[in-house]
Design a protein around this motif. Sequence first.
Motif, mmCIF file in Angstrom:
data_model
loop_
_atom_site.group_PDB
_atom_site.id
_atom_site.type_symbol
_atom_site.label_atom_id
_atom_site.label_comp_id
_atom_site.label_asym_id
_atom_site.label_seq_id
_atom_site.Cartn_x
_atom_site.Cartn_y
_atom_site.Cartn_z
ATOM 1 N N SER A 393 39.630 48.136 58.416
ATOM 2 C CA SER A 393 40.109 46.978 59.163
ATOM 3 C C SER A 393 41.280 46.376 58.406
ATOM 4 N N LYS A 394 42.358 46.122 59.111
ATOM 5 C CA LYS A 394 43.519 45.502 58.484
ATOM 6 C C LYS A 394 43.536 44.007 58.806
ATOM 7 N N GLU A 395 43.795 43.208 57.802
ATOM 8 C CA GLU A 395 43.947 41.757 57.956
ATOM 9 C C GLU A 395 42.680 41.113 58.512
ATOM 10 N N GLY A 396 41.594 41.269 57.785
ATOM 11 C CA GLY A 396 40.374 40.535 58.114
ATOM 12 C C GLY A 396 39.392 41.285 58.976
ATOM 13 N N GLU A 397 38.501 40.509 59.622
ATOM 14 C CA GLU A 397 37.453 41.109 60.436
ATOM 15 C C GLU A 397 38.032 41.804 61.663
ATOM 16 N N LEU A 398 37.264 42.754 62.173
ATOM 17 C CA LEU A 398 37.690 43.482 63.358
ATOM 18 C C LEU A 398 37.843 42.542 64.549
ATOM 19 N N LYS A 399 38.875 42.803 65.343
ATOM 20 C CA LYS A 399 39.184 41.949 66.489
ATOM 21 C C LYS A 399 39.133 42.750 67.785
ATOM 22 N N THR A 400 39.126 42.019 68.878
ATOM 23 C CA THR A 400 39.262 42.513 70.261
ATOM 24 C C THR A 400 38.121 43.414 70.726
ATOM 25 N N TYR A 411 31.388 39.427 76.536
ATOM 26 C CA TYR A 411 31.492 38.328 75.574
ATOM 27 C C TYR A 411 32.193 38.827 74.316
ATOM 28 N N PRO A 412 32.980 37.934 73.671
ATOM 29 C CA PRO A 412 33.561 38.315 72.386
ATOM 30 C C PRO A 412 32.455 38.733 71.418
ATOM 31 N N ALA A 413 32.708 39.820 70.695
ATOM 32 C CA ALA A 413 31.651 40.400 69.868
ATOM 33 C C ALA A 413 32.039 40.410 68.394
ATOM 34 N N LYS A 414 31.006 40.433 67.557
ATOM 35 C CA LYS A 414 31.197 40.698 66.140
ATOM 36 C C LYS A 414 31.149 42.210 65.955
ATOM 37 N N ALA A 415 32.083 42.708 65.192
ATOM 38 C CA ALA A 415 32.147 44.148 64.958
ATOM 39 C C ALA A 415 32.295 44.404 63.460
ATOM 40 N N LYS A 416 31.455 45.311 62.960
ATOM 41 C CA LYS A 416 31.471 45.631 61.533
ATOM 42 C C LYS A 416 31.554 47.138 61.346
ATOM 43 N N ILE A 417 32.381 47.542 60.377
ATOM 44 C CA ILE A 417 32.490 48.957 60.036
ATOM 45 C C ILE A 417 31.316 49.353 59.156
ATOM 46 N N LYS A 418 30.651 50.417 59.529
ATOM 47 C CA LYS A 418 29.553 50.991 58.748
ATOM 48 C C LYS A 418 29.846 52.482 58.581
ATOM 49 N N GLY A 419 30.595 52.814 57.527
ATOM 50 C CA GLY A 419 30.977 54.198 57.323
ATOM 51 C C GLY A 419 31.966 54.646 58.383
ATOM 52 N N ASN A 420 31.548 55.604 59.222
ATOM 53 C CA ASN A 420 32.432 56.131 60.274
ATOM 54 C C ASN A 420 32.103 55.584 61.651
ATOM 55 N N VAL A 421 31.251 54.540 61.708
ATOM 56 C CA VAL A 421 30.909 53.930 62.992
ATOM 57 C C VAL A 421 31.200 52.432 62.924
ATOM 58 N N VAL A 422 31.185 51.806 64.108
ATOM 59 C CA VAL A 422 31.342 50.359 64.201
ATOM 60 C C VAL A 422 30.132 49.801 64.930
ATOM 61 N N VAL A 424 28.521 46.729 66.942
ATOM 62 C CA VAL A 424 29.043 45.660 67.788
ATOM 63 C C VAL A 424 27.876 44.868 68.360
ATOM 64 N N SER A 425 27.980 43.532 68.292
ATOM 65 C CA SER A 425 26.899 42.686 68.811
ATOM 66 C C SER A 425 27.429 41.307 69.164
ATOM 67 N N ALA A 426 26.653 40.581 69.963
ATOM 68 C CA ALA A 426 26.947 39.188 70.308
ATOM 69 C C ALA A 426 25.625 38.499 70.618
ATOM 70 N N LYS A 427 25.507 37.235 70.212
ATOM 71 C CA LYS A 427 24.260 36.496 70.429
ATOM 72 C C LYS A 427 23.901 36.405 71.915
ATOM 73 N N ALA A 428 24.930 36.351 72.761
ATOM 74 C CA ALA A 428 24.684 36.182 74.197
ATOM 75 C C ALA A 428 24.204 37.459 74.885
ATOM 76 N N VAL A 429 24.266 38.576 74.156
ATOM 77 C CA VAL A 429 23.889 39.868 74.758
ATOM 78 C C VAL A 429 22.730 40.463 73.967
ATOM 79 N N VAL A 435 30.616 48.336 75.881
ATOM 80 C CA VAL A 435 31.549 47.762 74.901
ATOM 81 C C VAL A 435 32.965 48.086 75.351
ATOM 82 N N ARG A 436 33.833 47.112 75.194
ATOM 83 C CA ARG A 436 35.259 47.333 75.420
ATOM 84 C C ARG A 436 36.032 46.907 74.177
ATOM 85 N N PHE A 437 37.118 47.646 73.914
ATOM 86 C CA PHE A 437 37.927 47.381 72.722
ATOM 87 C C PHE A 437 39.399 47.348 73.116
#
Length: 465
Positions: A393-400, A411-422, A424-429, A435-437
Amino acid sequence: MKKIILGLICFLSVTSLSYAKIWLPSILSDNMVLQQQSEATIWGWTTNSAETITVTTSWSSESVSTTAYQGIWSLQLPTPEAGGPYTITITGHEVLELKNVLIGEVWFCSGQSNMEWTPLKGLDNAEQEIKAANYPKIRLFSVNKKKSEYKQDDSQGTWEFCQPETMKNFSSVAYFFGRELHNELEEVPIGLINSSWGGTPIEPWIAKEQLEAHSDLKEASTQIKDYVWWPRDIAVTYNSMVHPFLNFNIAGCLWYQGESNRQNALSYYKSLPLLITSWRAAWHKEFPFYFVQIAPHTYNDFKEGVALVRDAQLLTMKTVNNTGMVVTNDIGNLKNIHPTNKQEVGRRLALWALAKTYGVSNMVYSGPVYKRMEVKRNKAIIHFDYVEGGLVSKEGELKTFYIAGADKKFYPAKAKIKGNVVEVSAKAVKDPVAVRFAFSDDALPNLFNTSGLPASAFKTDNWIE
């Protein structure tokens, strides 16, 4: 009386000879590049309807001959490995000589304005790039803009040396692609044919009989707004800016187009593959076809179609054989539909060609591409291709990243890199379904592989809305 008749016969004979002519299409001329180690077609016309035409070359001791039929002639000429300069001599009732011919790699470059755009119209570091553009083994051919209702046999244009005066008025993307190939392939001669027209949707670039065989595409073509600056009618640029070159052997095609088809984006899922397969059929060659995914930009209209065009481009790359796609979501300009970093666009196109067409090993040529999704509890796990070195990820947390459940509300989601996967989650879901990126016209995502190539926009669902 006999003297008058004899004089008339002599006059007519001399007049006939003075008007006798052999001529060639504009693509066959001095300074051209022919595709190496191939069968190059040499063709043309003659006023002597059934004469014998013989072609000899300075690279071979053997000549090739054919007989014209109704004034039209054509023959196949074997070409050697890259090299030159050579001469080609065409002999019939007159003699034509083509000089300074090179043998190398020839690419046909087409699309709308981002392919057409020249250094003079907007380019990073333009002054220095123009000054440095001295490559005598790179040759440039610009096709004149012209539309036609009927298929044309010839199109105006001239082969030119790549030098500052010619490069500054040539396609920046095509030039930087060609320069990269030239440098990486040990200065193999490169021929670049630029046949592009700013603003054009895809429909004018497809043969009429091909597109009209699909009633849905024919109907979709009517959804494109009419502008005075460029054509939108089916086949009118194909007829005059593609068809004249079908006899000319090429290594492959580059394509940078799609912005105008945000107006009928759903049809692009079908029209882009159709363009590729129909061009290959017309050229009688399954050549590589590399294209550019349209860049981020804040559009004032048809905004919802931009993401669909990108998705259609991604799906085409996945499903149509021998294609490749360059992602530009990190080098776009939200305020300029013509982003000026054309150097990187050309370089990324060249990565595909070097790796997949020319077999250069150990070269990373694509950014991460969506592969599949799995769900673990309240998280969607996104798997990618082209991530051998991992994700960054460049310049902070993953976006979009956005996530939705069965209700199709994203809903806007939190996305985290875990090795070769990402992940994705959101409290509302609570139960993820899709997932869309980077799925908007102006998305500026920041997911890359370790080689610095950006991930393509994607969606995991097949929802139309």
